[in-house]
Design a protein around this motif. Structure first.
Motif, PDB file in Angstrom:
ATOM      1  N   ARG A 126       1.139  38.871  15.534  1.00  8.47           N
ATOM      2  CA  ARG A 126       1.809  39.905  15.090  1.00  8.47           C
ATOM      3  C   ARG A 126       0.951  40.338  13.822  1.00  8.47           C
ATOM      4  NH1 ARG A 126       5.584  36.001  14.728  1.00  8.47           N
ATOM      5  NH2 ARG A 126       5.897  36.450  12.615  1.00  8.47           N
ATOM      6  N   ALA A 127       1.389  41.664  13.452  1.00  4.68           N
ATOM      7  CA  ALA A 127       0.737  42.288  12.229  1.00  4.68           C
ATOM      8  C   ALA A 127       1.043  41.520  10.935  1.00  4.68           C
ATOM      9  CB  ALA A 127       1.229  43.861  12.337  1.00  4.68           C
ATOM     10  N   GLY A 128       0.334  41.348  10.022  1.00  3.11           N
ATOM     11  CA  GLY A 128       0.383  40.614   8.961  1.00  3.11           C
ATOM     12  C   GLY A 128       0.312  39.135   9.037  1.00  3.11           C
ATOM     13  N   GLY A 160      -8.977  36.241   8.852  1.00  5.55           N
ATOM     14  CA  GLY A 160      -8.481  37.706   8.627  1.00  5.55           C
ATOM     15  C   GLY A 160      -7.177  37.865   8.896  1.00  5.55           C
ATOM     16  N   GLN A 161      -6.550  38.791   7.952  1.00  9.52           N
ATOM     17  CA  GLN A 161      -5.091  39.156   8.249  1.00  9.52           C
ATOM     18  C   GLN A 161      -5.262  40.398   9.481  1.00  9.52           C
ATOM     19  OE1 GLN A 161      -2.983  41.102   5.185  1.00  9.52           O
ATOM     20  NE2 GLN A 161      -1.490  39.540   5.517  1.00  9.52           N
ATOM     21  N   GLY A 211       2.922  35.596   8.157  1.00  7.75           N
ATOM     22  CA  GLY A 211       3.409  36.800   8.335  1.00  7.75           C
ATOM     23  C   GLY A 211       4.218  37.315   7.406  1.00  7.75           C
ATOM     24  N   SER A 212       3.842  38.665   6.902  1.00 10.94           N
ATOM     25  CA  SER A 212       4.437  39.205   5.864  1.00 10.94           C
ATOM     26  C   SER A 212       5.846  39.494   5.998  1.00 10.94           C
ATOM     27  CB  SER A 212       3.618  40.257   5.193  1.00 10.94           C
ATOM     28  OG  SER A 212       3.948  40.978   4.172  1.00 10.94           O
ATOM     29  N   LEU A 255      -7.206  27.862   6.757  1.00 11.02           N
ATOM     30  CA  LEU A 255      -6.002  28.805   7.050  1.00 11.02           C
ATOM     31  C   LEU A 255      -5.385  29.221   5.618  1.00 11.02           C
ATOM     32  CD1 LEU A 255      -4.764  25.978   9.546  1.00 11.02           C
ATOM     33  CD2 LEU A 255      -5.767  28.135  10.162  1.00 11.02           C
ATOM     34  N   GLU A 256      -4.483  29.973   6.056  1.00 11.53           N
ATOM     35  CA  GLU A 256      -3.734  30.551   4.888  1.00 11.53           C
ATOM     36  C   GLU A 256      -2.220  30.401   5.434  1.00 11.53           C
ATOM     37  OE1 GLU A 256      -3.689  34.263   2.146  1.00 11.53           O
ATOM     38  OE2 GLU A 256      -2.584  34.743   3.803  1.00 11.53           O
ATOM     39  N   ARG A 257      -1.257  29.820   4.554  1.00  9.57           N
ATOM     40  CA  ARG A 257       0.074  29.560   4.938  1.00  9.57           C
ATOM     41  C   ARG A 257       1.080  30.358   3.997  1.00  9.57           C
ATOM     42  NH1 ARG A 257       2.791  28.901   8.822  1.00  9.57           N
ATOM     43  NH2 ARG A 257       1.446  26.562   9.189  1.00  9.57           N
ATOM     44  N   VAL A 258       1.791  31.272   4.660  1.00  6.54           N
ATOM     45  CA  VAL A 258       2.618  32.196   3.962  1.00  6.54           C
ATOM     46  C   VAL A 258       4.160  31.571   3.894  1.00  6.54           C
ATOM     47  CG1 VAL A 258       3.606  34.465   3.616  1.00  6.54           C
ATOM     48  CG2 VAL A 258       1.244  34.196   4.409  1.00  6.54           C
ATOM     49  N   LEU A 259       4.672  31.402   2.755  1.00  4.95           N
ATOM     50  CA  LEU A 259       5.924  30.861   2.722  1.00  4.95           C
ATOM     51  C   LEU A 259       6.617  31.917   2.101  1.00  4.95           C
ATOM     52  CD1 LEU A 259       5.409  26.971   1.588  1.00  4.95           C
ATOM     53  CD2 LEU A 259       5.984  27.816   3.635  1.00  4.95           C
TER      54      LEU A 259
END
Length: 249
Positions: A60-62, A102-103, A138-139, A202-206
């Motif tokens: 998904r985007a983000g 990359g995002q 995922g933003s 990696l990048e983790r978005v919480l």
């Protein structure tokens, strides 16, 4: 003479079309599946000559995609193609190497194309490789977070209201044994996105929304003792996040 020339041109045209079909036929398509609760997958494969393998997965985007290719053949690379692309890549390994993060800008099916450079393909070289693909985060989006107080200034040159290290560890490593860099985007009090970069690229978005913590479709366990959040993602990633990161101050 004219008739012979026409026959020659027709023969060349057939040869050209045939070579394009052969090139297309040499691409093998394989779906890439993540195990339940996992945010990455690792596969092993082999290429010889002009054979190319397209690994397909949806994202998904983000979200953030990370790709790593391990190979002993220095002519073995990967490209990343976005949804709907006609061979136009957002990453080209032969010019940028075999690691990429990359995002993603669009929803849909992405392609990780593994191949040999043309010179190696002509020599019918073989490459045995290990490919790891991860998709995380995922933003939530600024609108959902709400508006941060005007006094909560951002760190110059970044989208974040604060940056720094926080306590983290992976798997069975000793609790609190590592430090991860983070950046936080705050919304209204209690809402925030914490972007964390564990070792490995990696990048983790919480996403914090009041007393709820999520990370896309990943499995998240969250608890708070005093002013300290303890977060576990996919039974593997562990983070300690002070409430001040979320609230500021």
């Amino acid at each position: 003479m004219v008739k012979a020339l026409v026959h020659l041109m027709v023969a060349c045209a057939v040869l050209f079309v045939g070579s394009r079909v052969l090139a297309a036929d040499s691409i093998e398509v394989r779906p890439l599946h993540f195990a339940k609760g996992a945010s990455s997958a690792t596969v092993k494969g082999s290429l010889t000559g002009s054979k190319t393998i397209d690994y397909k997965l949806r994202a998904r985007a983000g979200q953030t995609m990370t790709v790593s290719l391990k190979t002993a053949n220095t002519a073995n690379y990967f490209n990343v193609l976005p949804p709907g692309s006609k061979d136009v890549a957002i990453f080209v390994g032969s010019t940028s190497g075999n690691e990429w993060t990359g995002q993603l800008e669009a929803d849909g099916e992405y392609t990780v194309r593994v191949y040999l450079m043309r010179s190696a393909a002509r020599r019918s070289e073989t490459a045995n490789f290990t490919l790891t693909v991860g998709v995380t985060g995922g933003s939530t989006g600024a609108a959902a977070l709400g508006t941060a107080p005007a006094s909560d200034a951002k760190v110059k040159g970044t989208p974040y209201h604060a940056t720094g290290p926080l306590t983290c560890w992976m798997g069975n490593a000793p609790a609190g044994s590592s430090q991860c860099e983070f950046g936080v985007i705050r919304g209204k009090p209690g809402n925030a996105e914490v972007h964390i970069k564990p070792a490995g690229g990696l990048e983790r978005v919480l996403t914090f929304m009041g007393n709820t913590v999520s990370s896309g479709n990943e499995k998240v366990k969250a608890s708070k003792t005093g002013d300290l959040w303890t977060i576990e993602v996919n039974d593997y990633e562990h983070y300690k996040i002070p409430e001040a990161v979320i609230l500021g101050g």
